[in-house]
Motif scaffolding. Structure first.
Motif, PDB file in Angstrom:
ATOM      1  N   ARG A  69       0.816  -1.338  -0.248  1.00 51.76           N
ATOM      2  CA  ARG A  69       0.096   0.152  -0.093  1.00 51.76           C
ATOM      3  C   ARG A  69       1.065   1.167  -0.112  1.00 51.76           C
ATOM      4  O   ARG A  69       0.580   2.147  -0.638  1.00 51.76           O
ATOM      5  CB  ARG A  69      -0.938  -0.121   1.331  1.00 51.76           C
ATOM      6  N   HIS A  80      -8.089 -13.659  -5.450  1.00 52.08           N
ATOM      7  CA  HIS A  80      -8.881 -12.396  -5.648  1.00 52.08           C
ATOM      8  C   HIS A  80      -7.743 -11.309  -6.117  1.00 52.08           C
ATOM      9  O   HIS A  80      -8.134 -10.391  -6.857  1.00 52.08           O
ATOM     10  CB  HIS A  80      -9.355 -11.953  -4.185  1.00 52.08           C
ATOM     11  N   ARG A  81      -6.578 -11.302  -5.267  1.00 50.83           N
ATOM     12  CA  ARG A  81      -5.520 -10.390  -5.443  1.00 50.83           C
ATOM     13  C   ARG A  81      -4.958 -10.646  -7.208  1.00 50.83           C
ATOM     14  O   ARG A  81      -4.730  -9.734  -7.881  1.00 50.83           O
ATOM     15  CB  ARG A  81      -4.474 -10.394  -4.627  1.00 50.83           C
ATOM     16  N   ALA A  98      -7.255  -9.203  -9.598  1.00 45.17           N
ATOM     17  CA  ALA A  98      -7.087  -7.858  -9.872  1.00 45.17           C
ATOM     18  C   ALA A  98      -5.788  -7.491 -10.555  1.00 45.17           C
ATOM     19  O   ALA A  98      -5.993  -6.432 -11.354  1.00 45.17           O
ATOM     20  CB  ALA A  98      -7.028  -7.178  -8.349  1.00 45.17           C
ATOM     21  N   GLU A 118      -6.671   3.902  -2.519  1.00 41.27           N
ATOM     22  CA  GLU A 118      -5.937   2.899  -2.064  1.00 41.27           C
ATOM     23  C   GLU A 118      -6.705   1.499  -2.109  1.00 41.27           C
ATOM     24  O   GLU A 118      -6.338   0.373  -2.622  1.00 41.27           O
ATOM     25  CB  GLU A 118      -5.063   2.777  -0.942  1.00 41.27           C
ATOM     26  N   TYR A 122      -7.608   0.423  -5.554  1.00 34.80           N
ATOM     27  CA  TYR A 122      -6.185  -0.014  -6.186  1.00 34.80           C
ATOM     28  C   TYR A 122      -6.006  -1.515  -5.720  1.00 34.80           C
ATOM     29  O   TYR A 122      -5.769  -2.613  -6.651  1.00 34.80           O
ATOM     30  CB  TYR A 122      -5.158   0.725  -5.587  1.00 34.80           C
ATOM     31  N   VAL A 123      -6.129  -1.731  -4.324  1.00 35.08           N
ATOM     32  CA  VAL A 123      -6.049  -3.121  -3.726  1.00 35.08           C
ATOM     33  C   VAL A 123      -7.100  -4.170  -4.463  1.00 35.08           C
ATOM     34  O   VAL A 123      -6.842  -5.268  -4.676  1.00 35.08           O
ATOM     35  CB  VAL A 123      -6.086  -3.273  -2.487  1.00 35.08           C
ATOM     36  N   ASP A 124      -8.475  -3.448  -5.073  1.00 34.50           N
ATOM     37  CA  ASP A 124      -9.353  -4.299  -5.192  1.00 34.50           C
ATOM     38  C   ASP A 124      -9.284  -4.325  -6.974  1.00 34.50           C
ATOM     39  O   ASP A 124     -10.257  -5.091  -7.499  1.00 34.50           O
ATOM     40  CB  ASP A 124     -10.962  -3.402  -4.996  1.00 34.50           C
ATOM     41  N   GLY A 125      -8.230  -3.643  -7.623  1.00 36.16           N
ATOM     42  CA  GLY A 125      -8.311  -3.775  -9.107  1.00 36.16           C
ATOM     43  C   GLY A 125      -9.294  -2.832  -9.826  1.00 36.16           C
ATOM     44  O   GLY A 125      -9.301  -3.559 -11.119  1.00 36.16           O
TER      45      GLY A 125
END
Lengths: 197, 358
Positions: free
Chosen positions: A16, A153-154, A157, B268, B271-274
């Motif tokens: 992050r 999930h990541r 994405a 953010e 972003y993490v979620d795409g």
């Protein structure tokens, strides 16, 4: 019912923070419980940050007082992990608050402190605390390991973000043709191909 | 995400065109107008943490600097001296050195150079009984500067972080008063508490005091629209969905820095979620993160106070801890007409859950 900052592992916190490219740097705070090893958590975080971006991270530990911390941060053009401030009395946090303007830097900064220290920051350095904003996490070692569902999930994405498949990313990494974005480093780790970093 | 960095220098935001004036006449416009009419006046500016004081100061300075007769100088005192140790003598030295910067190297004559050396030397080696000597040197430099600019106005920032009201009062009754007596205009950002109680006597030393209020997002439609315009100015590409922007404005509680910080946190999450855009769900997650850290370290009495503010809108400052709840923005005060208090929107749901927990 105790409500505190969301748990996160160093991998997530590092991702992050390093994703915040551009001007103005940015701060993140990792809160440790009394029994957590601050030095280990800070070193792990710095290592993760370096692995994502390929830039050396400054480790700033045990600044004796606010002016010393300001001097050390101002003296580094790199992302920084700051630790060793848990013994500071409330007055020193108040002092740092007065010097807040001197903390402005164009790089990302992670603060690794015990939760009790963060309470002091909230109370005695409210101007600094307003800079820390929402990026405050409770350190959790286990959170560094994603569940299979979270991993998928990541990955999904990342595929959407880049338009590439896992195979294409691996092929480009093998050909040393992968861009330096930290997302690609994370992708390879999620595919258990950290050897290609 | 760089456009929404809460720790970014407000000057960068102004330079990048992110500044959006408040509805009606902004405080910056009012200050600049009054100083154009009376450049030697003194003004005190106060406001909550993150309310946008520095931005208003910078914009006012820019407006005034457009007048060729005015030398508008901004000074962040904390960059030159440690505010924890600043006294009238140190403040005079800092001001004098700033005046010297505006004289320019090629225009300084020997007695001005000597004055600057004296001021620099004082900051390195402070000594007793220096006030009159410092003031004389500042006067000398001011006089030289007024040959080029008939009026000099100082925009002094960062003294609002002083929690010691006696120290602040001492600066106002010492250096600030004497600088004003030289004919120098002053806008000074001071502690919010200087408008209340015993601090009020210090505010009385200024020609006028200004309070930059928190935007009352709940009751002020123009204020809420203003916050939406702030977001749009920083998001020309439309990454923030309209319903997410509305949610951000509401959840910021009207605190400018919290609006920016929450937006960054929501970005953010996206972003993490795409995700391609910031959606309402990302804002709600960001607000939860923000609210959680606001509740760290609160004892049962403080939670009681917050619950009372949440459910009844009642807040009576009877202790230092109560004042701290205001200073740390867990409690927000709105001065739009009739003053009212509310908890920061990001902790409302969490407080409600705490209240309902067995």
């Amino acid at each position: 019912m105790k409500v505190g900052p969301r748990p996160a592992g160093v991998a997530e916190v590092a991702l992050r923070l390093m994703a915040r490219r551009g001007e103005g740097g940015g701060w993140t705070t990792l809160l440790l419980q009394p029994t957590d090893d601050t030095a280990v958590a800070a070193e792990d975080l710095a290592d993760e940050m370096e692995s994502l971006d390929g830039i050396e991270v400054e480790r700033i530990s045990g600044a004796s007082d606010a002016p010393a911390l300001v001097e050390r941060l101002a003296g580094s053009p790199r992302p920084a992990v700051v630790t060793g401030l848990d013994e500071w009395p409330a007055s020193e946090w108040g002092h740092l608050d007065l010097l807040r303007s001197r903390l402005a830097r164009n790089e990302r900064t992670a603060l690794v402190v015990k939760e009790a220290t963060y309470e002091r920051i909230l109370r005695d350095a409210p101007n600094l605390e307003s800079w820390l904003s929402a990026s405050v996490w409770t350190y959790q070692v286990d959170a560094a390991l994603l569940t299979e569902e979270e991993r998928e999930h990541r990955l999904a994405a990342l595929r959407i973000w880049s338009g590439l498949s896992d195979e294409q990313v691996i092929a480009r990494a093998q050909a040393r043709a992968l861009p330096a974005d930290p997302e690609f480093a994370e992708w390879l780790v999620l595919l258990h191909r950290g050897d290609l970093l | 995400m760089g456009r929404f960095e809460p720790s970014a220098d407000p000057r960068n935001a102004v330079d990048r065109g992110f500044y959006v004036p408040r509805p009606g006449r902004s405080l910056a416009e009012q200050l600049a107008s009054r100083l154009e009419i009376k450049p030697s006046a003194s003004h005190l500016l106060v406001g909550g943490i993150g309310s946008g004081k520095t931005t208003q100061l910078l914009v006012a300075q820019e407006k005034l600097a457009a007048n060729e007769d005015v030398c508008a100088i901004d000074i962040d005192v904390s960059l030159s001296v440690d505010p924890g140790r600043v006294d009238s003598e140190a403040l005079l030295a800092v001001v004098g050195l700033e005046l010297g910067q505006w004289l320019g190297n090629d225009q300084r004559v020997p007695d001005q150079i000597a004055a600057l050396d004296y001021l620099k030397n004082y900051l390195d080696f402070p000594h007793l009984d220096a006030f009159d000597g410092l003031l004389e040197r500042v006067g000398r430099l001011h006089l030289a500067l007024t040959r080029r600019y008939p009026h000099v106005v100082l925009f002094i920032d960062s003294l609002d972080r002083l929690s010691d009201l006696n120290a602040f009062a001492s600066l106002v009754e010492g250096a600030i008063k004497r600088l004003h007596a030289l004919g120098i205009g002053i806008i000074l950002v001071g502690p919010l508490s200087s408008l209340y109680g015993l601090g009020r006597t210090t505010a009385d030393h200024f020609d006028r005091s200004w309070h930059l209020p928190t935007v009352d997002v709940q009751n002020d439609i123009e204020g809420r629209d203003f916050l939406l315009r702030v977001l749009r100015a920083r998001d020309p590409g439309g990454l923030i969905r309209p319903e997410a922007a509305e949610k951000l404005a509401a959840l910021s509680g009207g605190v400018m820095r919290d609006l920016i910080g929450l937006t960054q946190a929501a970005a953010e999450e996206a972003y993490v979620d795409g995700a391609d855009h910031i959606e309402r769900i990302h804002v709600e997650t960001a607000a939860d993160l923000f609210g959680r850290k606001q509740l760290v370290g609160l004892d049962s009495k403080e939670l009681e106070v917050l619950q009372r503010v949440r459910t009844k809108g009642m807040f009576v400052q009877t202790s230092e801890k109560d004042l701290a709840l205001l200073a740390t923005r867990r409690v927000l005060e709105y001065a739009n007409g009739r003053p009212r208090f509310a908890v920061h929107p990001t902790i409302e749901t969490l407080l409600s859950q705490i209240a309902e927990a067995p």
